[in-house]
Structures are given as structure tokens and as C-alpha cells.
Design a protein around this motif. Structure first.
Motif, mmCIF file in Angstrom:
data_model
loop_
_atom_site.group_PDB
_atom_site.id
_atom_site.type_symbol
_atom_site.label_atom_id
_atom_site.label_comp_id
_atom_site.label_asym_id
_atom_site.label_seq_id
_atom_site.Cartn_x
_atom_site.Cartn_y
_atom_site.Cartn_z
ATOM 1 N N ILE A 1 0.843 -1.202 0.000
ATOM 2 C CA ILE A 1 0.000 0.000 0.000
ATOM 3 C C ILE A 1 0.876 1.250 0.000
ATOM 4 O O ILE A 1 0.597 2.234 -0.709
ATOM 5 N N ALA A 2 1.952 1.250 0.772
ATOM 6 C CA ALA A 2 2.864 2.398 0.809
ATOM 7 C C ALA A 2 3.505 2.621 -0.555
ATOM 8 O O ALA A 2 3.653 3.771 -1.009
ATOM 9 N N ALA A 3 3.885 1.545 -1.230
ATOM 10 C CA ALA A 3 4.479 1.672 -2.564
ATOM 11 C C ALA A 3 3.462 2.215 -3.561
ATOM 12 O O ALA A 3 3.782 3.065 -4.406
ATOM 13 N N MET A 4 2.226 1.744 -3.482
ATOM 14 C CA MET A 4 1.169 2.241 -4.358
ATOM 15 C C MET A 4 0.895 3.720 -4.103
ATOM 16 O O MET A 4 0.663 4.493 -5.032
ATOM 17 N N ALA A 5 0.947 4.123 -2.828
ATOM 18 C CA ALA A 5 0.740 5.536 -2.493
ATOM 19 C C ALA A 5 1.880 6.393 -3.043
ATOM 20 O O ALA A 5 1.650 7.540 -3.457
ATOM 21 N N THR A 6 3.087 5.867 -3.057
ATOM 22 C CA THR A 6 4.212 6.605 -3.638
ATOM 23 C C THR A 6 3.987 6.846 -5.126
ATOM 24 O O THR A 6 4.201 7.949 -5.641
ATOM 25 N N ILE A 7 3.532 5.821 -5.830
ATOM 26 C CA ILE A 7 3.225 5.969 -7.264
ATOM 27 C C ILE A 7 2.124 7.000 -7.455
ATOM 28 O O ILE A 7 2.220 7.894 -8.301
#
Length: 417
Positions: A275-281
Motif C-alpha cells: 500500500i505504501a508503494a502504491m501511495a508513492t506511485i
């Protein structure tokens, strides 16, 4: 070589430059469903009598109490940026929804709010896939899944299940498709375009296969969860397979259930790291979803749900009407679905009867001869079919079925003459 004069430099001429597009964009194609909808709108604007059955959009208005929440958000000054991943208020509403409807528990750092579930799926693909890594996609599939995988430099691996399988893949097919490069399994149930859905037992069987492959993430698109009339209650994948909770992304949104397509609000729950990686994108692309939509969606999920039940009752009645009507048309057969607002008839016999080369030609026949716009099945990985949206009035659907009946009967009569 052709040349041009630049504004402000009338005596200086420069050669035209051919813009080189990325390989990424050349791998994908425009959305066929949006293209059909746009074409139907264009023909209507030209004065042609067209019934557009291409768009996957409820014809109902957003319930009044939800709309009022949006208006109140504007008047209350809630018109600024929010956290990229969504406000705590809407995250808590989503957590409550997952607990209430699916028996799933999430924390705030496991929730991401996006500008539609479409963006959520896109974020998953971009966060997970490296070049040449594979995403398994059951077919017929929603048109955007393979192209999203391609944008992320991944390789889509479709598994086809036709009408003889009820448009549902088997655990054996899933197991056979898995390779050392498989990183993602995208599951949409109930399915756009077919309306087919997987039972809890079938999801458990998929879980038994996937449990042997710990590198695979499961992205389950539950957008049509509440447009459902299956013989057993709806079940999400993570609910059926709790052992795979830590690598499942459960995706949903407010567009279909609450008639909020234009509000553009989707969400997901999943592993905090992903989820954190998706939020970064998302933070480097669109940032937060609309602050106003977040306010309205919070009320939608926390407020009364009677409208959801009413919408579902209407869609079920339309489903029954359309499936029965399609099965009465010459050369067309259609399986009933468990949910969604789509029918996905097999038209191969009808194509042969009227001499249509493929499903694209058959769709052209329908729009030209019947004034009915549908989406060819090849756009969903299933040639020889078309998708019809019954998210419109009963009167419109009866008119469309009558037009198709007359067009097909006329074509057959001309062919016999």
C-alpha cells in the motif's frame, strides 16, 4: 522536407519533427468501451437514433443524502489537498465497510484511496511488476487489465474460460499458467463483462493453488460486490482464503453500488508495504482523490444502504429481461449471471447467419442496422461475443431488443431472397 514558420519568427523556417512516442504507449490501445460510448454519443449528436449500451454506468442519480454531503463539503471549505492516501475519516469508513461486509480487518496504513478503482489496479501493477514479469488474468476480462500490465512493463497471461465453463477458470488452469515469472493474479468477481462469479468453494480452491507460490500477489476487484443475486452470499477472496490475507489486495469503490461514477473514488485494503508503494506511485501521478468525493463517499459507506438494495433489485429485473430477450434472438445465446449489469451473449451462430466476418463486424451491423451500440467481445479477450450493459431503463432495453430482432430478421430475409 516540409517546413513551417514559427509564430514570432516569420522569416525563420524549421523542418517538421516527427515526435517519437514511447514503446510503452505503443504497446497499448485506447479503451474499447470508452470508444464505443464516444461513438454512440457522436452519432446521437449528428441526429441519428442510437441506443448506447456500451457504457458501464448506472443510470440512477447519486442518492440525495450522498450528493448533499458533497455540497456540504464544498460549502464547508473542504476543497484542499488531503493526504495522498486519503483522509483518516474515509479510511475509517472503508475499514468499517470491510469489517461489516467482508469480515476483513485493516489498519489505516493498509488503506489507499484513489481516483477510481481503475487507478487502484493501475497502482498495483506499477508497484509490483518488473519487465517481463507476468500477471495472470482470467478471460473474458475487463478491457483495461492487460493494458495496465503492459504499461507497467509486465506480460499479461490470459486464461480463457468460455460459456461451457460458465466463463470461470478452473484451479487446474490457474496452476498450469503459473511460471517462475508470475507475480500477480487479477481476479474480478462478479465479472465485467460476463456477470459470472466464483463461489466461496471455488475461491478456496484457487487459494490452495496460490498457497504453493508465495511470490504471487492476488488483486481482487470486487467493484460489483453489491450488484449481486447469486445463489449464495458474495464472498471476497481474502474472506475465503484468510491464510493469503498478507498478499491479497482487496479493491472496491463507490462508482457502481452508489451510482457515483463521476465522483471517481476507489479504494483498497492490503499489505502495508505494498500500500505504501502504491501511495508513492499515486503521489507522483495524481496525488489525492478529490477531497469532495472523499467526503461524499464517507457518507455513502457510513450512511443508510437502502438505495443499494433498490438499485440491485432494479438491475436483477433488467438482467432477467435482457437474458430472456437475447435468448429469443436468432443465432444468439446468453448465460445468466450472478451479478453486475452486463450480459455477454455468444453470437457466433448469428455471425454466420448474416455473414459477419467477426464480432467487430457484427457490432457494426448492430449499430448501422439496429441503431444499437454494443462492445465487441474481442475487446474482452472473447471473440464471437458482445457485451451489453443493461444499466438503463426497461423501456430502453425493450426497444433495443426489438431493434436487434428486426435487424437480424431483416438480414436473414435478405440473405434468403
Amino acid at each position: 522536407m516540409p517546413s513551417r514558420t514559427l509564430a514570432g519568427f516569420p522569416h525563420t523556417r524549421y523542418p517538421y519533427v516527427s515526435i517519437r512516442l514511447s514503446h510503452r504507449v505503443q504497446r497499448i490501445k485506447p479503451s474499447p468501451t470508452l470508444a464505443v460510448t464516444a461513438r454512440a454519443a457522436r452519432l446521437k449528436a449528428e441526429g441519428k437514433d442510437i441506443i448506447g449500451l456500451g457504457a458501464g454506468e448506472p443510470d440512477f442519480d447519486t442518492p440525495a443524502h450522498i450528493g448533499e454531503a458533497g455540497i456540504a463539503a464544498i460549502r464547508g471549505g473542504h476543497t484542499r489537498y488531503t493526504n495522498v492516501e486519503g483522509t483518516n475519516e474515509i479510511k475509517d469508513a472503508i475499514i468499517g465497510k470491510f469489517r461489516r461486509d467482508n469480515g476483513l480487518e485493516y489498519q489505516r496504513n493498509q488503506i489507499l484511496v484513489s481516483s477510481g478503482a481503475k487507478q487502484t489496479v493501475f497502482n498495483v501493477c506499477c508497484a509490483l511488476l518488473n519487465a517481463a514479469e507476468e500477471a495472470i488474468i482470467p478471460a473474458p476480462y475487463w478491457v483495461s487489465y492487460p493494458d495496465m500490465v503492459l504499461i507497467a512493463d509486465g506480460t499479461p497471461v490470459p486464461i480463457f474460460a468460455g460459456a461451457s465453463q460458465g466463463f470461470k477458470i478452473t484451479p487446474a488452469q490457474l496452476a498450469a499458467a503459473i511460471t517462475p515469472r508470475t507475480r500477480l493474479f487479477i481476479l474480478n468477481s462478479p465479472c465485467n463483462p460476463t456477470g459470472a462469479a466464483y463461489s466461496r468453494a471455488e475461491l478456496v480452491a484457487f487459494g490452495s493453488v496460490l498457497a504453493k507460490h508465495p511470490d504471487i500477489v492476488i488483486a481482487t476487484d470486487d467493484m460489483y460486490e453489491h450488484i449481486w443475486w447469486g445463489p449464495e452470499p458474495f464472498c471476497s477472496f481474502a474472506t475465503a482464503c484468510p491464510a493469503l490475507y498478507d498478499r491479497t489486495v482487496t479493491i472496491n469503490g463507490v462508482s457502481k453500488s452508489y451510482a457515483m461514477t463521476g465522483w471517481r473514488l476507489g479504494y483498497c485494503g492490503g499489505p502495508a508495504e505494498l500500500i505504501a508503494a502504491m501511495a508513492t506511485i499515486q503521489g507522483q501521478s495524481t496525488s489525492n482523490a478529490s477531497s469532495i468525493s472523499q467526503k461524499a463517499a464517507t457518507i455513502a459507506m457510513n450512511g443508510p444502504q437502502e438505495s443499494v438494495t433498490e438499485f440491485n433489485r432494479a438491475f436483477k429485473a433488467r438482467h432477467d429481461l435482457v437474458v430472456e430477450g437475447l435468448n429469443l434472438l436468432p443465432g444468439i445465446s446468453c448465460l445468466p449471471g450472478w451479478g453486475t449489469f452486463y450480459a455477454f451473449p455468444d453470437v457466433e451462430q448469428a455471425m454466420r447467419m448474416i455473414g459477419a466476418a467477426d464480432d467487430n463486424a457484427f457490432a457494426e451491423f448492430l449499430i448501422n442496422e439496429a441503431g444499437v451500440a454494443v462492445v465487441p467481445g474481442s475487446a474482452f479477450g472473447a471473440p464471437g461475443h458482445f457485451r451489453l450493459s443493461f444499466a438503463c431503463s426497461t423501456e430502453t432495453l425493450k426497444d433495443a431488443l426489438g431493434r436487434m430482432q428486426r435487424a437480424l430478421s431483416g438480414a436473414l430475409a435478405r440473405k434468403r431472397a
